[in-house]
Scaffold this active site. Structure first.
Site, mmCIF file in Angstrom:
data_model
loop_
_atom_site.group_PDB
_atom_site.id
_atom_site.type_symbol
_atom_site.label_atom_id
_atom_site.label_comp_id
_atom_site.label_asym_id
_atom_site.label_seq_id
_atom_site.Cartn_x
_atom_site.Cartn_y
_atom_site.Cartn_z
ATOM 1 N N LYS A 11 35.889 32.936 46.641
ATOM 2 C CA LYS A 11 36.615 33.570 45.033
ATOM 3 C C LYS A 11 37.959 32.717 44.938
ATOM 4 O O LYS A 11 37.726 31.291 45.686
ATOM 5 C CB LYS A 11 37.054 34.911 45.696
ATOM 6 C CG LYS A 11 36.136 36.354 45.779
ATOM 7 C CD LYS A 11 37.404 37.471 45.956
ATOM 8 C CE LYS A 11 35.897 38.351 46.173
ATOM 9 N NZ LYS A 11 36.355 39.971 46.400
ATOM 10 N N TYR A 51 31.494 43.390 37.848
ATOM 11 C CA TYR A 51 32.689 44.157 38.831
ATOM 12 C C TYR A 51 32.540 46.010 38.297
ATOM 13 O O TYR A 51 33.101 46.299 38.048
ATOM 14 C CB TYR A 51 33.829 43.301 38.642
ATOM 15 C CG TYR A 51 33.711 42.840 40.202
ATOM 16 C CD1 TYR A 51 34.122 43.779 41.599
ATOM 17 C CD2 TYR A 51 34.685 41.914 40.378
ATOM 18 C CE1 TYR A 51 33.487 42.668 42.693
ATOM 19 C CE2 TYR A 51 34.666 40.867 41.425
ATOM 20 C CZ TYR A 51 34.311 41.137 42.685
ATOM 21 O OH TYR A 51 34.128 40.557 43.495
ATOM 22 N N PHE A 59 42.152 49.340 40.688
ATOM 23 C CA PHE A 59 42.577 47.291 39.925
ATOM 24 C C PHE A 59 41.413 46.712 39.309
ATOM 25 O O PHE A 59 41.456 45.454 40.004
ATOM 26 C CB PHE A 59 42.279 46.696 41.709
ATOM 27 C CG PHE A 59 41.072 47.688 42.522
ATOM 28 C CD1 PHE A 59 39.738 46.927 42.237
ATOM 29 C CD2 PHE A 59 41.315 48.744 43.687
ATOM 30 C CE1 PHE A 59 39.446 46.702 42.765
ATOM 31 C CE2 PHE A 59 40.221 48.668 43.891
ATOM 32 C CZ PHE A 59 39.195 48.210 43.816
ATOM 33 N N THR A 93 37.466 44.258 54.083
ATOM 34 C CA THR A 93 38.035 43.970 52.200
ATOM 35 C C THR A 93 38.981 44.063 52.585
ATOM 36 O O THR A 93 40.389 43.452 51.734
ATOM 37 C CB THR A 93 38.250 45.630 51.520
ATOM 38 O OG1 THR A 93 36.450 46.225 51.934
ATOM 39 C CG2 THR A 93 38.568 45.100 50.341
ATOM 40 N N ARG A 104 37.855 36.528 56.322
ATOM 41 C CA ARG A 104 38.950 37.596 56.145
ATOM 42 C C ARG A 104 39.626 37.878 56.006
ATOM 43 O O ARG A 104 41.295 37.881 56.022
ATOM 44 C CB ARG A 104 38.504 39.101 55.416
ATOM 45 C CG ARG A 104 37.980 39.120 53.709
ATOM 46 C CD ARG A 104 36.819 40.095 53.513
ATOM 47 N NE ARG A 104 36.270 40.379 52.433
ATOM 48 C CZ ARG A 104 36.009 41.243 51.713
ATOM 49 N NH1 ARG A 104 35.556 41.575 52.227
ATOM 50 N NH2 ARG A 104 35.616 40.954 50.368
ATOM 51 N N HIS A 117 33.693 37.507 48.170
ATOM 52 C CA HIS A 117 32.196 38.475 48.290
ATOM 53 C C HIS A 117 30.882 38.991 48.488
ATOM 54 O O HIS A 117 30.517 37.394 49.156
ATOM 55 C CB HIS A 117 32.474 38.626 46.717
ATOM 56 C CG HIS A 117 31.294 39.650 45.758
ATOM 57 N ND1 HIS A 117 30.967 40.935 45.578
ATOM 58 C CD2 HIS A 117 29.639 40.040 45.560
ATOM 59 C CE1 HIS A 117 30.243 41.869 45.441
ATOM 60 N NE2 HIS A 117 29.369 41.211 45.293
ATOM 61 N N GLU A 128 22.391 41.149 41.867
ATOM 62 C CA GLU A 128 23.474 40.290 41.768
ATOM 63 C C GLU A 128 23.166 38.718 42.253
ATOM 64 O O GLU A 128 23.775 38.020 41.324
ATOM 65 C CB GLU A 128 24.459 40.709 43.323
ATOM 66 C CG GLU A 128 25.758 41.778 42.682
ATOM 67 C CD GLU A 128 26.304 42.164 43.910
ATOM 68 O OE1 GLU A 128 26.889 43.441 43.617
ATOM 69 O OE2 GLU A 128 26.626 41.809 45.018
HETATM 70 P P1 ADP Z 1 34.031 44.755 49.125
HETATM 71 O O1 ADP Z 1 34.804 43.186 48.632
HETATM 72 O O2 ADP Z 1 34.691 44.564 50.469
HETATM 73 O O3 ADP Z 1 32.747 44.950 48.985
HETATM 74 P P2 ADP Z 1 34.986 46.864 46.981
HETATM 75 O O4 ADP Z 1 33.488 46.702 46.978
HETATM 76 O O5 ADP Z 1 36.158 48.207 47.945
HETATM 77 O O6 ADP Z 1 35.633 45.438 48.775
HETATM 78 O O7 ADP Z 1 36.138 46.101 46.130
HETATM 79 C C1 ADP Z 1 36.024 45.180 45.400
HETATM 80 C C2 ADP Z 1 37.027 43.703 45.444
HETATM 81 O O8 ADP Z 1 37.969 44.832 44.582
HETATM 82 C C3 ADP Z 1 37.139 43.680 46.854
HETATM 83 O O9 ADP Z 1 37.432 42.603 47.524
HETATM 84 C C4 ADP Z 1 38.768 43.192 46.223
HETATM 85 O O10 ADP Z 1 38.733 42.033 45.314
HETATM 86 C C5 ADP Z 1 39.335 44.802 45.644
HETATM 87 N N1 ADP Z 1 40.351 45.454 45.904
HETATM 88 C C6 ADP Z 1 39.029 46.285 46.565
HETATM 89 N N2 ADP Z 1 40.183 47.082 47.233
HETATM 90 C C7 ADP Z 1 41.430 46.747 46.485
HETATM 91 C C8 ADP Z 1 42.765 47.490 46.020
HETATM 92 N N3 ADP Z 1 43.173 48.556 46.778
HETATM 93 N N4 ADP Z 1 43.628 47.112 45.611
HETATM 94 C C9 ADP Z 1 43.189 45.708 44.558
HETATM 95 N N5 ADP Z 1 41.895 45.016 45.135
HETATM 96 C C10 ADP Z 1 41.382 45.933 46.043
HETATM 97 MG MG MG Z 2 31.740 46.070 47.508
#
Ligand code: ADP
Ligand code: MG
Length: 140
Positions: A11, A51, A59, A93, A104, A117, A128
């Site tokens: 990222k 996304y 968010f 995350t 992370r 990601h 994806e």
């Molecule tokens: P992951 O990337 O671990 O699979 P998610 O799919 O839940 O997590 O979320 C996608 C992305 O959205 C996260 O990697 C992060 O960049 C962002 N994100 C997730 N939760 C939050 C939050 N509470 N506040 C801000 N950004 C968030």
């Molecule tokens: Mg995810």
């Protein structure tokens, strides 16, 4: 366990801090092979479509702006159980919850700007990968 492929994205917070090589070393040390890779800059529209599954989350707007803010490195990782293995190498995350030694835990700046990601299941991995790479770009 079967050989799988998963989509990874380094990222903007990580490309900005010149961490591509350090992050790639984590994948390779875990036995994941980087079988395709390119550095691109996403438009807001491209980030938004990628996304889309999160579009109802509070968010979403912030996430799309972040992902379109600076270049990313999109890559396909291959290996035994690659989807789950990559999730382990990435860590939780929220970096505050990420296990020591994970990407992370070591590199993420916040829950939003969390360096990588990774696809979360076989179906999303296939979708994806196809979003960013053509079959001709996947030589193994
Ligand atoms: P992951 O990337 O671990 O699979 P998610 O799919 O839940 O997590 O979320 C996608 C992305 O959205 C996260 O990697 C992060 O960049 C962002 N994100 C997730 N939760 C939050 C939050 N509470 N506040 C801000 N950004 C968030
Ligand atoms: Mg995810």
């Amino acid at each position: 366990m079967a050989i799988e492929r998963t989509l990874s994205i380094i990222k903007p917070d990580a490309t900005r801090r010149n961490l591509t090589g350090k992050i790639n070393a984590k994948f390779e040390e875990a036995g994941l092979r980087i079988v395709a890779q390119k550095r691109i800059k996403l438009s807001m529209e491209q980030a938004g479509k990628f996304y889309e599954v999160h579009k109802e989350r509070p968010f979403y707007g912030e996430l799309c702006e972040f992902m379109a803010s600076e270049p990313v490195v999109v890559q396909v990782l291959e290996g035994e159980g690659a989807i789950l293995k990559n999730r382990e190498v990435m860590g939780a995350t929220n970096p505050a919850d990420a296990a020591p030694g994970t990407i992370r835990a070591e590199f993420a700046e916040s829950v939003g700007e969390n360096s990588v990601h990774g696809s979360d299941a076989p179906e999303t991995a296939a979708q994806e990968i196809a979003y960013f790479f053509s079959g001709l770009e996947l030589v193994g």
